[in-house]
Design an enzyme around this catalytic site. Structure first.
Site, mmCIF file in Angstrom:
data_model
loop_
_atom_site.group_PDB
_atom_site.id
_atom_site.type_symbol
_atom_site.label_atom_id
_atom_site.label_comp_id
_atom_site.label_asym_id
_atom_site.label_seq_id
_atom_site.Cartn_x
_atom_site.Cartn_y
_atom_site.Cartn_z
ATOM 1 N N GLU A 221 137.595 34.335 1.410
ATOM 2 C CA GLU A 221 137.028 35.666 1.154
ATOM 3 C C GLU A 221 135.612 35.600 0.592
ATOM 4 O OE1 GLU A 221 139.139 34.061 -0.704
ATOM 5 O OE2 GLU A 221 138.955 34.568 -2.823
ATOM 6 N N HIS B 131 137.744 29.316 -0.844
ATOM 7 C CA HIS B 131 137.932 30.769 -0.877
ATOM 8 C C HIS B 131 137.422 31.380 0.422
ATOM 9 C CE1 HIS B 131 139.261 31.303 -5.041
ATOM 10 N NE2 HIS B 131 138.599 30.184 -5.248
ATOM 11 N N CYS C 288 143.352 28.404 -2.908
ATOM 12 C CA CYS C 288 142.890 27.704 -4.112
ATOM 13 C C CYS C 288 144.076 27.335 -5.010
ATOM 14 C CB CYS C 288 141.832 28.541 -4.836
ATOM 15 S SG CYS C 288 140.935 27.622 -6.093
#
Lengths: 250, 198
Positions: free
Chosen positions: B181, B179, B79
């Site tokens: 994650e 993202h 990001c």
């Protein structure tokens, strides 16, 4: 192209998932960790956890649940219910929440929105609006739908956006738990009034309701609780239906 | 050991949890590290362009980072981490980025900004980081700025009002705008591929 988000919502009281109708008659429906795990594997785009217990014990358990869930579920998690201060927000974020949802505290102390968004970023501040019809408009309710603030829902949504809210979670109290469809007019009016994403909540019980919320209500995301908990609908079924209708889903 | 660059802004917990879940040891780097135990670095991404760079300078991590980049060691910018690796950003005019990837970042042009939600990532150049992926998959995005330059280094693109580089690679330095994650099983696979194959 961005997809429509399907978000299961877990209302929790002292570590149990509960669900009622029009914010009343809460019944226990399951364990949050196993439900969250199931929704994750079924393709939920996010999960929302709301502590409706609002006791010290209930809030502490909520933090433990968020901690546990965020260690094995890797999609955005929103936590809310009973948040009063920036410190409350911080402890939920540290536990593993990605966003927090503010309701009563934001109405009573709007500067909390500004404070939270400047400290943690507006992407993690969701303003939850509990609204009910009052003649030709909608009023904002607080304290779990108990107190009519007299505040205009559309005006409040605009104020929240200005103060730095990243998203609006719009709950229709009239439709909550009824399974008879979202309040489409409320949705559309709020969606037109703000530029931030609006999540439709309260009333989704059939596939058609979800489609209507997206097309007629212009919702960016739909939140469902009862329909998923009680198995009337499943996430894959909702997504398949929307896909055949030409709505972009993950 | 994977080092997570900590510039004080973001919530690095979810990334730590994802790496732990995958079984990869990771540690935060909040000051110039004394050991040389790190074999990979991640620049995670929450915050603003200028304050992230300021904080990296204040914490004296910047020289460590430039040295790492010059040595061509494995790094992943997530990001804002990707954006910091470009030449600069409209978010912070006049401030030079780490200048690893060509071009600089622009504000997205869409009715709703920030871009929040799951969007399509279209692979335009095969790479081990996509091993086992379909041609198009959805990842979770939260951002207002993006690297709009699509260069020969771009591995994947995403469309939100305009087309931007959602995955880019130069040597062993990768950047992703989403993202991983927070992108479910496919996001975890992306991280796993990066550690094991890139």
């Amino acid at each position: 192209m961005l997809t429509l988000r399907i978000i299961p919502c877990l209302d929790m009281d002292e570590g149990f998932v509960v669900k009622g109708r029009r914010f009343r008659d809460l019944k226990r429906v399951g364990d949050p960790v196993s439900l969250a795990r199931r929704y994750y594997l079924e393709g939920a785009d996010e999960i929302v956890f709301l502590d409706v217990g609002a006791t010290v014990k209930s809030r502490r358990i909520m933090i433990e649940v968020v901690e546990k869930i965020s260690a094995e579920i890797f999609i955005p998690l929103t936590a809310g219910g009973g948040i009063k201060t920036v410190e409350d927000i911080r402890s939920l974020l540290l536990a593993g929440a990605d966003k927090v949802s503010l309701c009563t505290a934001a109405v009573e102390n709007p500067s909390l929105i500004a404070e939270a968004s400047s400290r943690f970023g507006s992407q993690c501040v969701v303003i939850s609006i509990d609204a009910a019809r009052a003649k030709n408009s909608w009023h904002v309710f607080t304290h779990g739908g108990q107190v009519d603030t007299g505040l205009e829902a559309i005006e409040w949504a605009k104020t929240a956006e200005k103060l730095g809210a990243g998203e609006i979670l719009l709950n229709s109290i009239d439709q909550d738990g009824m399974g008879t469809g979202y309040d489409l007019e409320l949705l559309r009016r709020i969606g037109e009034a703000v530029k931030i994403p609006v999540i439709a909540s309260g009333g989704g019980g059939e596939l058609g309701h979800i489609y209507d919320a997206v097309i007629l209500g212009r919702a960016d995301a739909v939140l469902l609780a009862s329909a998923f908990h009680f198995g009337t609908l499943t996430i894959p079924q909702v997504k398949e239906f929307l896909r055949t209708k030409g709505v972009n889903v993950r | 050991m994977i080092g997570l660059i900590d510039y004080g802004a973001g919530n690095l917990n979810s990334l730590l949890k994802a790496l732990k879940y995958l079984g990869f040891p990771a540690q935060l780097i909040s000051s110039p590290p004394a050991t040389k135990n790190f074999d990979r670095l991640i620049i995670p991404g929450v915050g603003s362009f200028a304050s992230a760079l300021d904080e990296l300078k204040r914490r004296e991590i910047l020289p460590f980072l430039t040295e790492w980049l010059e040595a061509g060691k494995p790094l992943l910018g997530i990001c804002l981490g990707l954006q910091l690796l470009s030449h600069g950003s409209q978010e912070a005019p006049g401030i030079e980025g780490l200048a690893c990837f060509p071009g600089s970042c622009e504000r997205l042009k869409a009715p709703k900004v920030p871009h929040i939600g799951w969007n399509e990532v279209e692979v335009i150049k095969e790479d081990p980081i996509f091993d086992g992926f379909p041609e198009k998959s959805h990842f979770y995005f939260v951002h207002s700025f993006a690297l709009t330059e699509v260069s020969p280094l771009t591995l994947a693109i995403t469309d939100y009002g305009l087309i931007f580089s959602s995955v880019i690679k130069k040597g062993r330095v990768y950047g992703c705008q989403f993202h991983p994650e927070k992108s479910g099983p496919i996001g975890l696979k992306f991280l796993k591929n990066w550690v094991e194959k890139c």
